[in-house]
Write a protein that holds these residues in place. Structure first.
Motif, PDB file in Angstrom:
ATOM      1  N   ALA A  32       0.829  -1.205   0.000  1.00  0.00           N
ATOM      2  CA  ALA A  32       0.000   0.000   0.000  1.00  0.00           C
ATOM      3  C   ALA A  32       0.864   1.258   0.000  1.00  0.00           C
ATOM      4  O   ALA A  32       0.582   2.225  -0.719  1.00  0.00           O
ATOM      5  N   ARG A  33       1.928   1.247   0.805  1.00  0.00           N
ATOM      6  CA  ARG A  33       2.797   2.420   0.867  1.00  0.00           C
ATOM      7  C   ARG A  33       3.498   2.661  -0.471  1.00  0.00           C
ATOM      8  O   ARG A  33       3.646   3.804  -0.907  1.00  0.00           O
ATOM      9  N   ARG A  34       3.939   1.591  -1.111  1.00  0.00           N
ATOM     10  CA  ARG A  34       4.614   1.751  -2.401  1.00  0.00           C
ATOM     11  C   ARG A  34       3.661   2.386  -3.413  1.00  0.00           C
ATOM     12  O   ARG A  34       4.048   3.303  -4.157  1.00  0.00           O
ATOM     13  N   ASN A  35       2.439   1.910  -3.470  1.00  0.00           N
ATOM     14  CA  ASN A  35       1.464   2.496  -4.389  1.00  0.00           C
ATOM     15  C   ASN A  35       1.141   3.941  -4.014  1.00  0.00           C
ATOM     16  O   ASN A  35       0.937   4.785  -4.897  1.00  0.00           O
ATOM     17  N   LEU A  36       1.127   4.219  -2.713  1.00  0.00           N
ATOM     18  CA  LEU A  36       0.851   5.585  -2.264  1.00  0.00           C
ATOM     19  C   LEU A  36       1.917   6.553  -2.755  1.00  0.00           C
ATOM     20  O   LEU A  36       1.597   7.618  -3.295  1.00  0.00           O
ATOM     21  N   TRP A  37       3.195   6.210  -2.611  1.00  0.00           N
ATOM     22  CA  TRP A  37       4.263   7.139  -2.982  1.00  0.00           C
ATOM     23  C   TRP A  37       4.240   7.461  -4.478  1.00  0.00           C
ATOM     24  O   TRP A  37       4.400   8.631  -4.877  1.00  0.00           O
ATOM     25  N   PHE A  38       4.012   6.455  -5.314  1.00  0.00           N
ATOM     26  CA  PHE A  38       4.031   6.734  -6.753  1.00  0.00           C
ATOM     27  C   PHE A  38       2.722   7.361  -7.222  1.00  0.00           C
ATOM     28  O   PHE A  38       2.692   8.064  -8.233  1.00  0.00           O
ATOM     29  N   SER A  39       1.652   7.133  -6.468  1.00  0.00           N
ATOM     30  CA  SER A  39       0.414   7.861  -6.726  1.00  0.00           C
ATOM     31  C   SER A  39       0.610   9.345  -6.426  1.00  0.00           C
ATOM     32  O   SER A  39       0.150  10.219  -7.182  1.00  0.00           O
ATOM     33  N   VAL A  40       1.299   9.642  -5.327  1.00  0.00           N
ATOM     34  CA  VAL A  40       1.592  11.031  -4.965  1.00  0.00           C
ATOM     35  C   VAL A  40       2.391  11.720  -6.064  1.00  0.00           C
ATOM     36  O   VAL A  40       2.116  12.872  -6.436  1.00  0.00           O
ATOM     37  N   LEU A  41       3.395  11.016  -6.611  1.00  0.00           N
ATOM     38  CA  LEU A  41       4.220  11.606  -7.663  1.00  0.00           C
ATOM     39  C   LEU A  41       3.380  12.005  -8.871  1.00  0.00           C
ATOM     40  O   LEU A  41       3.480  13.134  -9.382  1.00  0.00           O
ATOM     41  N   SER A  42       2.538  11.094  -9.335  1.00  0.00           N
ATOM     42  CA  SER A  42       1.717  11.375 -10.510  1.00  0.00           C
ATOM     43  C   SER A  42       0.721  12.493 -10.242  1.00  0.00           C
ATOM     44  O   SER A  42       0.530  13.395 -11.071  1.00  0.00           O
ATOM     45  N   GLU A  43       0.080  12.435  -9.066  1.00  0.00           N
ATOM     46  CA  GLU A  43      -0.903  13.467  -8.731  1.00  0.00           C
ATOM     47  C   GLU A  43      -0.229  14.823  -8.552  1.00  0.00           C
ATOM     48  O   GLU A  43      -0.792  15.868  -8.913  1.00  0.00           O
ATOM     49  N   HIS A  44       0.968  14.819  -8.008  1.00  0.00           N
ATOM     50  CA  HIS A  44       1.740  16.049  -7.830  1.00  0.00           C
ATOM     51  C   HIS A  44       1.980  16.740  -9.178  1.00  0.00           C
ATOM     52  O   HIS A  44       1.743  17.950  -9.319  1.00  0.00           O
ATOM     53  N   ILE A  45       2.433  15.974 -10.165  1.00  0.00           N
ATOM     54  CA  ILE A  45       2.659  16.547 -11.503  1.00  0.00           C
ATOM     55  C   ILE A  45       1.330  17.011 -12.097  1.00  0.00           C
ATOM     56  O   ILE A  45       1.262  18.055 -12.766  1.00  0.00           O
ATOM     57  N   GLY A  46       0.259  16.254 -11.863  1.00  0.00           N
ATOM     58  CA  GLY A  46      -1.049  16.641 -12.369  1.00  0.00           C
ATOM     59  C   GLY A  46      -1.496  17.986 -11.821  1.00  0.00           C
ATOM     60  O   GLY A  46      -1.999  18.847 -12.571  1.00  0.00           O
ATOM     61  N   PHE A  47      -1.323  18.199 -10.517  1.00  0.00           N
ATOM     62  CA  PHE A  47      -1.689  19.484  -9.923  1.00  0.00           C
ATOM     63  C   PHE A  47      -0.845  20.612 -10.505  1.00  0.00           C
ATOM     64  O   PHE A  47      -1.340  21.730 -10.730  1.00  0.00           O
ATOM     65  N   SER A  48       0.442  20.347 -10.731  1.00  0.00           N
ATOM     66  CA  SER A  48       1.313  21.376 -11.298  1.00  0.00           C
ATOM     67  C   SER A  48       0.836  21.794 -12.683  1.00  0.00           C
ATOM     68  O   SER A  48       0.786  22.990 -13.006  1.00  0.00           O
ATOM     69  N   VAL A  49       0.459  20.818 -13.503  1.00  0.00           N
ATOM     70  CA  VAL A  49      -0.024  21.130 -14.848  1.00  0.00           C
ATOM     71  C   VAL A  49      -1.360  21.863 -14.774  1.00  0.00           C
ATOM     72  O   VAL A  49      -1.613  22.813 -15.531  1.00  0.00           O
ATOM     73  N   TRP A  50      -2.233  21.433 -13.853  1.00  0.00           N
ATOM     74  CA  TRP A  50      -3.544  22.063 -13.711  1.00  0.00           C
ATOM     75  C   TRP A  50      -3.399  23.542 -13.345  1.00  0.00           C
ATOM     76  O   TRP A  50      -4.094  24.404 -13.876  1.00  0.00           O
ATOM     77  N   THR A  51      -2.494  23.843 -12.407  1.00  0.00           N
ATOM     78  CA  THR A  51      -2.345  25.220 -11.944  1.00  0.00           C
ATOM     79  C   THR A  51      -1.285  25.997 -12.732  1.00  0.00           C
ATOM     80  O   THR A  51      -0.903  27.101 -12.340  1.00  0.00           O
ATOM     81  N   LEU A  52      -0.845  25.414 -13.826  1.00  0.00           N
ATOM     82  CA  LEU A  52       0.183  26.032 -14.660  1.00  0.00           C
ATOM     83  C   LEU A  52      -0.188  27.453 -15.067  1.00  0.00           C
ATOM     84  O   LEU A  52       0.642  28.369 -15.038  1.00  0.00           O
ATOM     85  N   TRP A  53      -1.461  27.656 -15.406  1.00  0.00           N
ATOM     86  CA  TRP A  53      -1.856  28.963 -15.934  1.00  0.00           C
ATOM     87  C   TRP A  53      -1.951  30.029 -14.860  1.00  0.00           C
ATOM     88  O   TRP A  53      -1.917  31.226 -15.170  1.00  0.00           O
ATOM     89  N   SER A  54      -2.047  29.643 -13.592  1.00  0.00           N
ATOM     90  CA  SER A  54      -1.978  30.645 -12.529  1.00  0.00           C
ATOM     91  C   SER A  54      -0.603  31.284 -12.507  1.00  0.00           C
ATOM     92  O   SER A  54      -0.441  32.425 -12.055  1.00  0.00           O
TER      93      SER A  54
END
Length: 456
Positions: A32-54
């Motif tokens: 579960a922890r392994r999946n959590l860490w790599f889920s965080v990485l992908s979601e982190h990049i997703g948030f960065s792209v989403w808020t890119l225009w700010s």
């Protein structure tokens, strides 16, 4: 009895029982922890792209020909798309599997990033910027699928911490991209430099998800869960509360820099020095909000958090009217922190609510746990989608307030009223009375559990 170890077909896990402590301690927690860490990485990049225009709008000076109203409209459109795509992203985990969809959704982030890289120059029409901004909205969908996926990996007693960490790690993509922009602006770089940094990071996130994450067979093909969650009134009540917390976080993240430049006359570089602080602290504190909710109850933490948000907003109104930049910035940072804390506590409430409803229906043991996990995972995507619409409302409210009054004061008055509404809803629904009645045949231990979860 300890559950058997999970079996794999490729990257699929056939049996998964995190509520069994023997299974959890032997193999479950590590996976579960392994999946959590790599889920965080992908979601982190997703948030960065989403808020890119700010961030990009701060680069777009007079030579781009955009008015302040144009920029608020642009960020509103990006936020809107990010909210809407959360609904299909919630279904996608059940259709494709959590790991498979993480690979797909991470790879899709290349589309808006490369498109922005291509068009980011003076002379590009506003309609083109709007279209490319629409594409960036898909980054907001990663949150819904990630939370739905990680919810299935962790036992109820650990969900507040796990979901808080997953979401907080994603949310921190907002200040990270703002810090990256600050460094690039300070070095006299352009927006294409920033975009060029993120393109290889997206590839890394997709590859890591493919290599290190897993699919849970128990989650696949349960698309009916989202329909059942949509029929439940608590899904929409929690969506109202999440508008107040996450809607504030993402809306202020998009708008803060523009408010500083328009209302207080800061330059883009001066604004960039200040805008990242609030989102950074709000992201870091989200796991603490989940942990506090695990310990003291999500509804209690959420209730008093709204008191704090209302008080901070009232001070912001005064600071804006007095044109006090130090007071305005410091209290705005406090409001970011409270929004992050509330994000963690509200999301912890969701599994507790559906677990309480399962017990109230007379379900016991694994049947109650499975029912609660199924509906809470599905509802998170829907709640996240509606909550993100709060970010749209905040940007549109600022746009209208600046058009009508030349300042953001009118918008803050509306936000204050909404936080008051959320306080009343939290108290009336989740603290004034329990969610459901305890069955007459329930044992003392079941009754205790029911009452505990009824206060979520």
């Amino acid at each position: 009895m300890t559950a058997p170890a999970p079996t794999r077909r490729g990257r699929w896990i056939e049996r998964w029982d995190p509520e069994d402590e023997g299974f959890w301690n032997a193999t479950g927690e590590r996976i579960a922890r392994r999946n959590l860490w790599f889920s965080v990485l992908s979601e982190h990049i997703g948030f960065s792209v989403w808020t890119l225009w700010s961030v990009l709008v701060l680069f777009m000076g007079p030579e781009y020909g955009l008015t302040p109203a144009d920029k608020f409209l642009l960020t509103s459109v990006v936020t809107l798309v990010g909210a809407v795509v959360r609904v299909p992203y919630t279904f996608a985990v059940a259709v494709f599997g959590g790991r498979n969809w993480t690979v797909i959704s991470a790879s899709l982030l290349l589309v808006p990033t490369v498109a922005a890289f291509t068009v980011m120059e003076p002379g590009t029409s506003f309609s083109t910027f709007l279209l490319v901004g629409l594409l960036a909205g898909i980054g907001g969908g990663n949150f819904a699928s990630s939370m739905t996926n990680i919810n299935a990996f962790f036992p109820l007693r650990r969900k507040g911490w796990a979901l808080g960490l997953n979401a907080g790690g994603g949310n921190i993509g907002v200040p990270v991209i703002q810090l990256a922009a600050l460094a690039i602006i300070g070095a006299s770089g352009g927006p294409r430099v920033l975009l060029g940094v993120y393109i290889p990071l997206i590839v890394v996130a997709a590859v890591c998800a493919a290599l290190f994450m897993d699919n849970l067979a128990s989650v696949k093909n349960d698309t009916g869960a989202a329909k059942d969650a949509a029929r439940d009134g608590h899904t929409w009540i929690m969506a109202v509360l999440y508008i107040g917390t996450f809607g504030s976080f993402i809306g202020y993240s998009f708008a803060f820099g523009q408010v500083l430049t328009i209302q207080f006359g800061r330059t883009p570089l001066q604004a960039a020095y200040l805008t990242f602080i609030g989102p950074l602290l709000g992201s870091l504190i989200r796991p603490l909000g989940g942990w506090l909710a695990d310990r003291y109850g999500g509804a209690r933490i959420t209730l008093w958090n709204y008191v704090g948000m209302a008080a901070a907003t009232a001070v912001l109104i005064v600071a804006g009217m007095q044109k006090s930049l130090p007071l305005f910035v410091s209290v705005f940072v406090v409001l970011f922190v409270l929004s992050g804390l509330g994000n963690g506590s509200t999301f912890k409430m969701i599994p507790g609510i559906f677990q309480a409803k399962a017990l109230a229906r007379g379900l016991e043991g694994e049947a109650a746990v499975a029912h609660g996990r199924r509906l809470s995972g599905a509802s998170m995507g829907l709640i996240g989608a509606v909550g993100a619409l709060g970010g749209v409302g905040i940007n549109l409210a600022f746009r209208q307030s600046f058009l009508a009054y030349g300042s953001g004061t009118g918008a803050f008055v509306a936000f204050l009223a909404y936080y008051g509404l959320c306080f009343v809803v939290t108290w009336a629904v989740y603290l004034r009375r329990p969610i459901g009645r305890v069955p007459a045949t329930a044992s003392a231990s079941e009754e205790k559990a029911q009452l505990s979860y009824a206060e979520v």
